[in-house]
Scaffold this active site. Sequence first.
Site, short mmCIF file in Angstrom:
data_model
loop_
_atom_site.label_atom_id
_atom_site.label_comp_id
_atom_site.label_asym_id
_atom_site.label_seq_id
_atom_site.Cartn_x
_atom_site.Cartn_y
_atom_site.Cartn_z
N CYS A 62 -27.38 -32.43 -27.00
CA CYS A 62 -28.14 -31.77 -27.98
C CYS A 62 -29.59 -31.81 -28.12
CB CYS A 62 -27.53 -33.05 -29.31
SG CYS A 62 -28.41 -32.52 -30.72
N CYS A 68 -33.56 -38.16 -32.57
CA CYS A 68 -32.47 -38.49 -33.75
C CYS A 68 -31.77 -39.93 -33.42
CB CYS A 68 -31.30 -37.33 -33.80
SG CYS A 68 -29.94 -37.72 -35.02
N CYS A 145 -25.47 -30.14 -34.08
CA CYS A 145 -25.28 -31.48 -33.88
C CYS A 145 -23.72 -31.22 -33.26
CB CYS A 145 -24.90 -32.25 -35.07
SG CYS A 145 -24.12 -33.85 -35.12
N CYS A 366 -13.33 -51.92 -36.83
CA CYS A 366 -14.32 -51.18 -36.33
C CYS A 366 -15.49 -52.01 -35.83
CB CYS A 366 -14.92 -50.35 -37.37
SG CYS A 366 -15.70 -51.28 -38.69
#
Length: 413
Positions: A62, A68, A145, A366
């Site tokens: 990207c 980012c 993206c 997670c």
Amino acid sequence: MSSRFTIDRLGAQGDGISAVEGGEVFIPFTLPGETVTAARLKDRADLIAVLDPSPLRIDPACRHFGTCGGCALQHMQGEAYRAWKRERVVQALRSRKIEAEVAPLVACEPGTRRRAAFTARRTEAGMLLGFNRHLSTEIVVLEECPVLLPEIVAALPMLRALAELACATPKPFHIAVTATASGLDIAIHDAGRLDERRRHQLADFAIREGLARVSVDGEIVLEPTKPVVMFGDIAVQPPPGTFLQATEAAEMTMAGLVAGHLSRAKRIADLFSGCGSFALRLAPKAEIHAVENDAAALVALDRAFRFASGLKRVTMEKRDLFRRPLTAKELDAYDGVVFDPPRAGAEDQSKQLARSQVPLVAAVSCNPVTLARDLRILLDGGYALKSVVPIDQFLWSPHVEAVALLEKPRRRR
């Protein structure tokens, strides 16, 4: 002022770590073995140049990588990246003296993430919409993206126009987008007071652009088509801004592992159930008790259950499992439990599970650190760890999911 550093290893957040006199320096977008120059401020440094690149360094996918803050590891060769991510789970378990066989990482494909939370802000130059710069509040305006589903990327110009209509504040605000089977579901937060004029503009915009739903601070402005996500064969209409797994493929993998482990169970407790991504998939073969503190998520689960066919009984309970976990006595009514808590894990609930006689437990997490803590509690309570499967659904980020499957022989009473 720049200094030269040699990168020794990667940290938990994917930053390169250089050992220096008096401590360590964290340098993003670097790899072990590299020599770099960077501008240091205390224990962090901004990369200036890579003088001696690692053989594992590749070109990022990207154009925004490095500015980012969404991705940390696009510059790392794929096999090495996946090994590093698996090792995060291994090291977290080892820190709790858990020596378990950890399966290879289940990979995440590019262009599969179905939800994203963008930051927007009105400026003199126009409306900004994108992700925040690494460790900053500055917004990086997105033009592409490779992580997101193509339909979300294609919608970026439309989302900027929507942000312009919604904005009634000089401050940054947030737009969460979820791709559903019936269109994009958009939830706007902290954009300022929604007056009637702006409400009508947003409603007209939603109809014109074919959006499934637009909500502002949890209030539905317009819902031309109810957003639908599929949990197996069952259609669910999630409430605005509700939690969903980031990719459908990862959700299906996790659900398959859980269902296989609990296949012998007839009564299952689904703790931190959300809208029922596990409960509704397990319900064809077992009675389910779903426990969740989000009332709107339980309403969506209940509605999906009532309109589905071929399911056994599903009951629901609104309960804060952090403040009031199911007790060991309550848990003993079940022969299977699955729990999928937020990043903080389920310490108190694990303590109750450890005291219970539930024979089959599936722990979904997670956060490898809190997963290891919770597993240690269960192991000390007599459970045996049968398998740990790490799953990547946050591509090129340091975040990794895992499913751990445990068993305990039931004592005869």
